[in-house]
Write a protein that holds these residues in place. Structure first.
Motif, PDB file in Angstrom:
ATOM      1  N   LEU A 202       0.654  11.738   0.465  1.00  0.00           N
ATOM      2  CA  LEU A 202       1.139  12.156   1.781  1.00  0.00           C
ATOM      3  C   LEU A 202       1.138  10.990   2.764  1.00  0.00           C
ATOM      4  O   LEU A 202       2.050  10.865   3.593  1.00  0.00           O
ATOM      5  CB  LEU A 202       0.285  13.307   2.316  1.00  0.00           C
ATOM      6  N   LEU A 203       0.135  10.120   2.671  1.00  0.00           N
ATOM      7  CA  LEU A 203       0.126   8.927   3.522  1.00  0.00           C
ATOM      8  C   LEU A 203       1.313   8.028   3.187  1.00  0.00           C
ATOM      9  O   LEU A 203       1.986   7.503   4.075  1.00  0.00           O
ATOM     10  CB  LEU A 203      -1.177   8.156   3.332  1.00  0.00           C
ATOM     11  N   GLY A 204       1.550   7.827   1.898  1.00  0.00           N
ATOM     12  CA  GLY A 204       2.671   6.994   1.486  1.00  0.00           C
ATOM     13  C   GLY A 204       4.001   7.564   1.920  1.00  0.00           C
ATOM     14  O   GLY A 204       4.908   6.816   2.327  1.00  0.00           O
ATOM     15  N   ALA A 205       4.136   8.884   1.868  1.00  0.00           N
ATOM     16  CA  ALA A 205       5.382   9.519   2.299  1.00  0.00           C
ATOM     17  C   ALA A 205       5.594   9.332   3.794  1.00  0.00           C
ATOM     18  O   ALA A 205       6.713   9.061   4.247  1.00  0.00           O
ATOM     19  CB  ALA A 205       5.364  11.001   1.937  1.00  0.00           C
ATOM     20  N   GLN A 206       4.519   9.481   4.573  1.00  0.00           N
ATOM     21  CA  GLN A 206       4.642   9.254   6.009  1.00  0.00           C
ATOM     22  C   GLN A 206       5.031   7.810   6.304  1.00  0.00           C
ATOM     23  O   GLN A 206       5.862   7.543   7.186  1.00  0.00           O
ATOM     24  CB  GLN A 206       3.317   9.587   6.697  1.00  0.00           C
ATOM     25  N   ALA A 207       4.447   6.873   5.568  1.00  0.00           N
ATOM     26  CA  ALA A 207       4.780   5.462   5.764  1.00  0.00           C
ATOM     27  C   ALA A 207       6.235   5.194   5.389  1.00  0.00           C
ATOM     28  O   ALA A 207       6.928   4.404   6.048  1.00  0.00           O
ATOM     29  CB  ALA A 207       3.851   4.583   4.939  1.00  0.00           C
ATOM     30  N   ALA A 208       6.707   5.845   4.326  1.00  0.00           N
ATOM     31  CA  ALA A 208       8.099   5.649   3.907  1.00  0.00           C
ATOM     32  C   ALA A 208       9.064   6.176   4.962  1.00  0.00           C
ATOM     33  O   ALA A 208      10.068   5.535   5.286  1.00  0.00           O
ATOM     34  CB  ALA A 208       8.336   6.338   2.563  1.00  0.00           C
TER      35      ALA A 208
ATOM     36  N   LEU B  55       0.823  -1.207   0.000  1.00  0.00           N
ATOM     37  CA  LEU B  55       0.000   0.000   0.000  1.00  0.00           C
ATOM     38  C   LEU B  55       0.861   1.263   0.000  1.00  0.00           C
ATOM     39  O   LEU B  55       0.512   2.257  -0.643  1.00  0.00           O
ATOM     40  CB  LEU B  55      -0.920  -0.005   1.221  1.00  0.00           C
ATOM     41  N   ARG B  56       1.978   1.235   0.713  1.00  0.00           N
ATOM     42  CA  ARG B  56       2.892   2.394   0.741  1.00  0.00           C
ATOM     43  C   ARG B  56       3.419   2.698  -0.650  1.00  0.00           C
ATOM     44  O   ARG B  56       3.413   3.848  -1.095  1.00  0.00           O
ATOM     45  CB  ARG B  56       4.050   2.092   1.687  1.00  0.00           C
ATOM     46  N   ASP B  57       3.882   1.657  -1.361  1.00  0.00           N
ATOM     47  CA  ASP B  57       4.462   1.876  -2.686  1.00  0.00           C
ATOM     48  C   ASP B  57       3.417   2.387  -3.673  1.00  0.00           C
ATOM     49  O   ASP B  57       3.702   3.263  -4.500  1.00  0.00           O
ATOM     50  CB  ASP B  57       5.095   0.584  -3.196  1.00  0.00           C
TER      51      ASP B  57
END
Length: 511
Positions: free
Chosen positions: A399-405, A385-387
């Motif tokens: 923005l969610l993906g960046a926070q997860a990364a 989901l992050r990728d």
């Protein structure tokens, strides 16, 4: 429908309010309104920017990327239709902000401010059932702005001095969180009288209805949204208004207005709800399924009562739970610390909306839940989901993906993706804040501090931006000299911000 109907002040009253205890908008330096010539476009924008700055600083202001994304799916087609119809001429399109804001408040309301700012309370999003209902309110508010009703009212009220308009706006901004402070902020009976006189006329209301209806249908939405939204408000007006429907007080519904909207729909007599002859929804407009998830998110975010969260979890546990109920249950379970239940409900939701435009919101919710402290470990799903989120072109997932990364030790990927984003969206304060964390995790302190400055500048906090830029310039030589290009940008941005502050001082001197 005019959440700005008592002029700029009443509009702002049901706003993401100001800090009532701490001089709401105390740094609001009002622009000159000219010598009785009304509010120019430039002055209106400057006034709107200063009010917006107060809103950004208030705890009720909410930048929820997923809800902002959803509202943009309504807002952008409406704005495009208004431009195409000539309701928003090129000058207004270029010089006004045309920016959306969200308030955490549960009251059913929307508001428009000078300068092209438009806001939606969570309570309004929570009670609407279909996208065209919410879009009808937004189209009406957009039309108040495009027809320059605020400027026209202020031109008619030539006895109003700038300080009186400012006192009126500041008092209304404080009203939502502290009525006593609001009364103190409205300085004197003359300001109170002015506040009462700054109301949209019936002609302006009818004009906003007419223009708004054309904008709504021109954007591809079913015009029935106006009728069904009017019906909701009319029903509420027959009930005891306990303050939950301020839209009814600032947007009085007359039988004439309701009949006018109904007459514009040949099949309106069939009743409220989706029409059998409704137009085919153009590609890109959100579905009712997506609206159900956005509305559910608004309900949970606006709610502070754990009993209500528990009730929503119980409803979602039923085998016949609808997607909106699953979403509300999953998010409520997360807030209650029931992480396994939250993940279970979120997975049911993803299955239920597979293949629809609502799947992106369901995936974003699952990613949000997996990042929560105490969530069950599922490294493979989180990475997937992050990728996918990092590759998204939409702000919310990105923005969610960046926070997860950043959280998973891949700050370099987050920084690389966000750096591209902020070039195209330099006023995205939250993106700058996440970018600052990514840079800090990579040991690039100069870039991190500059990103913090840009986040403050995005919300017109020029003093805060200048403080962070000075802090960047004061870093140890080794940190500054390691990135000479970034240091040059910091120096240039400091000059820009200082120019902004000098401009604000000049406007203050004009008062």
């Amino acid at each position: 429908m005019q959440a700005q109907s008592d002029g700029a002040a009443r509009a702002a009253a049901q706003r993401p309010g100001a800090n009532a205890q701490g001089n709401p908008g105390g740094n609001l330096s009002l622009p000159s309104l000219g010598d009785g010539e009304g509010l120019t476009v430039s002055a209106e924008r400057r006034l709107g920017d200063r009010i917006a700055r107060s809103i950004y600083q208030d705890p009720d202001y909410l930048d929820d990327p997923m809800l902002v994304d959803y509202l943009q799916l309504l807002w952008q087609p409406l704005l495009a239709a208004a431009k195409q119809r000539g309701e928003v001429p090129p000058e207004l399109a270029e010089r006004l902000a045309w920016e959306l804001m969200i308030s955490r408040e549960r009251s059913v309301n929307a508001f428009a401010l000078p300068g092209g700012y438009l806001g939606v309370n969570l309570g309004l999003l929570a009670v609407t059932e279909r996208p065209e209902e919410l879009a009808s309110v937004m189209a009406h508010e957009l039309s108040h702005v495009s027809q320059r009703h605020i400027a026209r009212m202020m031109s008619n009220e030539q006895r109003l001095a700038p300080w009186m308009i400012g006192a009126m706006i500041l008092g209304a901004l404080a009203a939502g969180s502290n009525p006593q402070a609001a009364g103190a902020a409205i300085a004197g009976g003359s300001a109170v009288a002015a506040q009462q006189s700054l109301k949209f006329s019936r002609d302006m209301e009818r004009e906003a209805d007419r223009v708004g209806f054309g904008v709504l249908t021109g954007a591809g939405f079913d015009g029935q949204g106006f009728v069904s939204m009017f019906d909701k408000l009319a029903q509420a007006s027959r009930l005891n208004d306990d303050g939950a429907f301020p839209y009814l007080r600032s947007h009085p519904l007359t039988g004439e207005r309701i009949a006018d909207m109904q007459s514009r729909l040949p099949s309106a007599a069939a009743g409220v709800g989706p029409r059998a002859d409704a137009p085919v929804r153009p590609a890109g407009l959100p579905s009712a399924a997506m609206h159900a998830l956005a509305s559910a998110r608004a309900r949970v975010l606006a709610e502070r009562n754990s009993t209500r969260w528990s009730n929503w979890v119980q409803i979602a546990a039923g085998s016949a739970a609808k997607p909106g109920e699953l979403y509300a249950g999953a998010l409520s379970a997360q807030r209650l610390g029931q992480h396994d239940r939250a993940a279970e409900l979120a997975q049911r939701l993803r299955t239920a909306v597979a293949g629809s435009d609502a799947r992106a919101m369901a995936d974003a919710l699952m990613l949000e839940l997996l990042m929560s402290p105490g969530a069950p470990a599922n490294a493979a799903l989180l990475a997937e989901l992050r990728d996918a989120a990092l590759a998204s072109g939409s702000r919310g997932p990105l923005l969610l993906g960046a926070q997860a990364a950043v959280a998973s030790g891949e700050a370099e990927r987050a920084a690389s993706r966000l750096q591209v984003w902020v070039v195209d969206h330099p006023r995205d304060a939250q993106a700058w804040q996440i970018l600052a964390r990514a840079h800090q995790n990579r040991g690039r302190t100069l870039r991190a501090v500059r990103a913090e400055a840009e986040a403050r500048a995005a919300h017109f906090d020029w003093d805060g931006a200048l403080e962070r830029l000075k802090a960047a310039q004061a870093l140890p030589p080794a940190q500054r000299n390691a990135d000479p290009i970034e240091l040059a940008i910091v120096d240039s941005r400091r000059r820009d911000v200082e120019d902004r502050l000098r401009e604000a001082m000049r406007e203050e001197d004009k008062r």
